[in-house]
Each structure stands twice: as C-alpha cells, then as structure tokens.
Scaffold this active site. Structure first.
Site, PDB file in Angstrom:
ATOM      1  N   ASN A 222      -1.402   2.121  -5.740  1.00 56.82           N
ATOM      2  CA  ASN A 222      -2.119   1.903  -7.003  1.00 56.82           C
ATOM      3  C   ASN A 222      -3.446   2.666  -6.953  1.00 56.82           C
ATOM      4  O   ASN A 222      -3.767   3.297  -5.949  1.00 56.82           O
ATOM      5  CB  ASN A 222      -2.331   0.402  -7.230  1.00 56.82           C
ATOM      6  N   GLY A 223      -4.186   2.577  -8.031  1.00 52.52           N
ATOM      7  CA  GLY A 223      -5.382   3.416  -8.178  1.00 52.52           C
ATOM      8  C   GLY A 223      -6.662   2.842  -7.593  1.00 52.52           C
ATOM      9  O   GLY A 223      -7.759   3.326  -7.907  1.00 52.52           O
TER      10      GLY A 223
END
Ligand code: CTP
Length: 405
Positions: A222-223
């Site tokens: 994920n970011g």
C-alpha cells in the site's frame, strides 16, 4: 522569523570566506538567534577569534581538549553544545571539514559537536571551483546529504584563486534568508522538546507498509510512507524513551536515538513485535491484511486474460498484542478510514483491546498516507475524544504523546 529565539552553533572553518562569518554572526543575532561560535584552528588564520567573540558576545570555542587555565571538564562541552543547539550551521565549510564530517571524524571541537548533536545541520561550502567539482568532494556532499545534512549550493562568481566558477560562499544576507527558510521548513518544524518526559519507558512503534510477495518480483502492498510512525518514534526518543521502531520498506532515515528493525511482511512484523515487552505500543504501520496464499519461487508468467489470486489473512499484530496486554501497558492503534470513520475506529478500539485509537481520513486534504501533514481524532477507551487539527506529522506525533501521557 523562524530564527527568532533559536540557539545556533555557528561553525567557521578555514576558508578565505571566513571573513564573511563576522557579518553572518551579526545578522543572525539581529534575527533574534543566540549564536555560539565554534572555529577550527585554520579558520583563525583568516579571521581573529576575538572579532567573532566580540560580535557574538560569547567566547569562541576551538580546542576539543582544555587549554591552560580552563576547567578540566571543559572537554565535555561538545556534548553539552550538541544538545543545546536547535541547529548547527557551518559557514564557510571547507572541503577538509566536509570530508571530516562525511567520514565521521572527531578531529576538532566543531566535528565533535556535530557528532554529538541531535539537531539538524547545515553546511555552506566555500572552496575553489575545481575542489568543489572534484569527485571526492561530490562523494562527500552526497554522503552528507544522505545523513540528512542540508548542503547549501555555493554561488557562482570570481573565486579567491582568480578563477571564475562555483564555490563562493553566498553573501551573509542570502545565507540568513536560507537558514531562516530551512528552519521554518517541516524538517525543522518538529518541536522535539517539551512534553512530559518518557524517560524509563520502552515504546514500540510500528511504521510504514508491509509487502507480501506473489513471486520474486511482485508483491501486495500500500501507499504508506512511514512518516507518521517515524515522527512518533522521533518524538518519543526526544522525550527520553527507549524506542524500538519496526519499519516496513520506507525511504526514511532512522531518527536519532531510535533502535530500528526493518521488516517486510506482516509475519516478520509479528515475530519482531513479540520479541519485546514495551510499556507503550503505537501501531502506525499499514499492515497488509491479506497475503497471496502461495508465493511462487519463480516469476509468474502471464497466461489467460483473467487471473484470480487466492489470498489469505495475515496475522493481526496489534490484536495479538491486545490479547496479551499486561498491566501498565498502553496500546495505541491507528484507523485510516474513508467512510463511517468514527464507528469503524471505535469497533477496532474494542476488538483489539486498545487504550486509544487515532482516526485519520484518507481522501481528506492534508491528511492520511503520503501527506506531510495529518488531522487526527484520538478516541480513548474511556470515552475521551481529542481533536488534533491539521498540522505537521511531527506536531501530530507530539500531540498524540501528550494525550496518552
Ligand atoms: N494492524 C496490525 N496488524 C495487522 C493489521 C493492522 O498491527 N495485520 C494495526 C495497524 O497498525 C493499525 C490498526 O491495526 O494500528 C488498524 O486496524 P485494522 O482493523 O487492521 O485496520 P485496517 O487494516 O484498515 O482494517 P479494515 O481493512 O478492516 O478497515
């Protein structure tokens, strides 16, 4: 001005541009800074220490070891000053001093202060064009930048050698503006002082994303950039806590005084978390909730138009810590939500047996993953609710630590 009231160690080294340090000292004081000048012995060949001492209103420090007539404990001054300073500015910085700093040498009072310091450091190089362009200097600049040192670009113009090129120390007026902007920037924003002491407490912080491999080249992740967790670790260490930071793959430097353990997967995080017995847990990591059920040893080759991935749940680290929570332990989780934030966050607080949960909303301007700032609503198991307005992640970290204290 950001410089107002700030404590600056001004390092002056042996370049012809050292004469500009007199004007720089005067201008820093005028901007409201408290300046402690430190000169290398070769700087004294270019400008008399008496000139700088008179302008700064403080004796110039130069020798690491006590000179005749000085108190025998004077040599510990570097540690004192390293902690005293809000920032260290070295102007002019010679090729020699930059090499010494890049190598971690402790061959002068100035080098010893830099090594002892917890505050940010700026160097303003001044040297001949070819010395500035030399591969050894380029290498030292990149080492220093990698260490988080702010390196000011030298100005272009006529140099003392008579040559024209890059290598001039910017004018004092410009330097003061650059220092002020740097001190106002987010990096300097962190108010790492104040707040209740956390001395004697062991704080475990998780930060960043995890990665779950599909094959040797692909993963689910994920970011998360890890900034929030790193800011919390930095604050807790600055308040005197012993800090263990379990960090997923992120491009961030380890804050001073923090023990960092790098992890990749949720499983790694679980193993590392169970190895410590902290007093406080702050789980800011964005842990992947699922991982590919199987990881291929070989790169997966494309086939049909559709691909179905079979995923399975990863261990919930925070829930596991909540289950085995001992008396006197404080557990803080994060909930990043896009909708029904408060209801979801409260449910997580209860499910994971937490004391606090920090709710932030992804999609809101100035908050969430990747943003330099955050806005957090801190919900307590006892019904407390603390709103932390949009601020730098360093300030949010400080506010979270204040609230849970
Ligand atoms: N967490 C954890 N281990 C996991 C998953 C989450 O330690 N495997 C921690 C996070 O660090 C964070 C909190 O638990 O402090 C987030 O709770 P969670 O319910 O897992 O949030 P989401 O992953 O966002 O869950 P959902 O997708 O259900 O919203």
């Amino acid at each position: 001005m950001a410089l107002d009231g700030k404590r600056i160690v001004l390092g002056i080294t042996g370049s012809i541009a050292a004469y500009k340090a007199a004007d720089l000292t005067r201008r820093l004081l005028k901007a409201g800074a408290d300046v402690q000048p430190v000169m290398t012995t070769s700087a004294g060949r270019f400008i008399p220490p008496l000139t700088i001492a008179t302008l700064a209103g403080k004796p110039v420090l130069s020798e690491l070891f006590p000179e005749a007539g000085q108190a025998q404990d004077a040599w510990t001054k570097h540690v004192e000053l390293g902690l005293w300073a809000d920032a260290i500015v070295i102007a002019p910085a010679t090729a020699q001093t930059m090499a010494s700093l890049a190598g971690g040498f402790c061959d002068s009072m100035l080098a010893a202060i830099v090594l002892s310091a917890r505050c940010p450091v700026m160097v303003a190089p001044a040297m001949d064009h070819d010395m500035w362009a030399h591969p050894a200097t380029r290498r030292n600049v990149s080492v220093l930048e990698g260490d988080g040192v702010e390196v000011v670009s030298p100005a272009h113009g006529e140099l003392a050698s008579g040559l024209v090129g890059d290598g001039r120390l910017p004018e004092p007026e410009d330097l003061v503006r650059l220092i002020d902007e740097w001190m106002a920037s987010s990096k300097m924003d962190a108010d790492l002082e104040g707040g209740p002491s956390m001395a004697g407490r062991h704080v475990l912080v998780t930060a960043g994303p995890t990665r779950e491999a599909m094959d040797p080249v692909r993963f689910l992740s994920n970011g998360s950039t890890g900034q929030m967790g790193f800011a919390i670790a930095a604050q807790a260490a600055a308040r005197g806590a012993r800090v263990t930071l379990l960090a997923g793959p992120v491009a961030l430097e380890t804050p001073p005084g923090v023990d960092r353990v790098d992890i990749v997967t949720a499983d790694d995080l679980m193993h590392a978390a169970l190895e410590v017995d902290p007093d406080v847990v702050i789980a800011a990591a964005a842990v992947s909730d699922y991982a590919p059920a199987e990881t291929s040893d070989r790169k997966l080759k494309k086939g049909d138009d559709d691909l179905t991935l079979h995923l399975q749940r990863t261990p919930d680290v925070l829930a596991a810590l909540g289950e085995r929570r001992r008396d006197g332990q404080t557990l803080v989780g994060f909930a990043l939500e896009t909708h029904d934030g408060e209801a979801h966050a409260r449910a997580k607080l209860e499910r994971k047996n937490l004391d606090w949960i920090a709710l932030n909303v992804q999609g809101e301007a100035g908050a969430g993953m990747g943003s330099a700032t955050n806005r957090v609503t801190l919900l307590g198991a006892d019904g407390q609710r603390v709103e932390i307005p949009t601020s730098s992640k360093a300030d949010v970290a400080a506010a979270i630590l204040d609230a849970i204290a």
